[in-house]
Design a protein around this motif. Sequence first.
Motif, short mmCIF file in Angstrom:
data_model
loop_
_atom_site.label_atom_id
_atom_site.label_comp_id
_atom_site.label_asym_id
_atom_site.label_seq_id
_atom_site.Cartn_x
_atom_site.Cartn_y
_atom_site.Cartn_z
N ILE A 1 -7.12 -3.76 -3.84
CA ILE A 1 -6.54 -3.64 -2.49
C ILE A 1 -7.67 -3.59 -1.45
CG2 ILE A 1 -5.38 -1.99 -0.95
CD1 ILE A 1 -3.28 -3.26 -2.53
N ASP A 2 -8.72 -2.85 -1.75
CA ASP A 2 -9.86 -2.75 -0.83
C ASP A 2 -10.52 -4.11 -0.63
OD1 ASP A 2 -11.65 -1.14 0.80
OD2 ASP A 2 -13.15 -1.50 -0.78
N PHE B 1 -6.35 0.09 -6.32
CA PHE B 1 -6.94 0.37 -5.02
C PHE B 1 -8.28 -0.34 -4.82
CE2 PHE B 1 -3.78 3.85 -4.90
CZ PHE B 1 -3.17 3.49 -3.71
N LYS B 2 -9.02 -0.59 -5.90
CA LYS B 2 -10.24 -1.38 -5.79
C LYS B 2 -9.91 -2.81 -5.34
CE LYS B 2 -13.09 1.04 -9.16
NZ LYS B 2 -13.72 0.97 -10.49
N THR C 1 1.10 7.03 -6.45
CA THR C 1 0.04 8.03 -6.57
C THR C 1 0.61 9.43 -6.37
OG1 THR C 1 -1.56 6.44 -5.70
CG2 THR C 1 -2.20 8.76 -5.67
N LEU D 1 2.20 1.83 -3.44
CA LEU D 1 1.16 2.36 -4.32
C LEU D 1 0.85 3.83 -4.00
CD1 LEU D 1 -1.20 -0.72 -4.55
CD2 LEU D 1 0.21 0.25 -6.36
N LYS D 2 0.94 4.19 -2.75
CA LYS D 2 0.74 5.59 -2.37
C LYS D 2 1.86 6.46 -2.95
CE LYS D 2 -0.43 8.68 1.38
NZ LYS D 2 -0.78 9.68 0.43
N ARG E 1 0.83 -1.21 0.00
CA ARG E 1 0.00 0.00 0.00
C ARG E 1 0.86 1.26 0.00
NH1 ARG E 1 -4.85 -1.68 4.07
NH2 ARG E 1 -6.37 -0.59 2.80
#
Length: 116
Positions: free
Chosen positions: A98-99, A95-96, A81, A77-78, A74
């Motif tokens: 990941i959720d 992120f979908k 972003t 990935l941040k 995460r």
Amino acid sequence: MIERLQIYKDAYLLTGKIYEAMPQMEKLHQYTIGSKMLDASLDMFKWITLANKGRGDERLKALDAFLVNFEQLRVYLKICTDFKLLKMNTLIEFFKIIDNISRQLSGWRASTTRTQ
């Protein structure tokens, strides 16, 4: 079979999407953050397998290790972003997934805790 677990399927989907997205990054970022993301996503399978085989405390330890590894991913990935290393559409897809993985992990952990 472990391949039937939804968390496994989603981890596999995420790993494939990370692999496909790496060419979007500049070469420098492919070899630094991109390879770390791919390694972290591949490591998830080790922890999913150990959690699936384990029971009780063994499973909780594997799920905790999975969570640490997952949080690293995460963060990567941040960074992607914040520094615009990947296209926004690609990041939204990530992120979908990941959720979904996060929800499954929480459920698996709660279920394991209740049965102890």
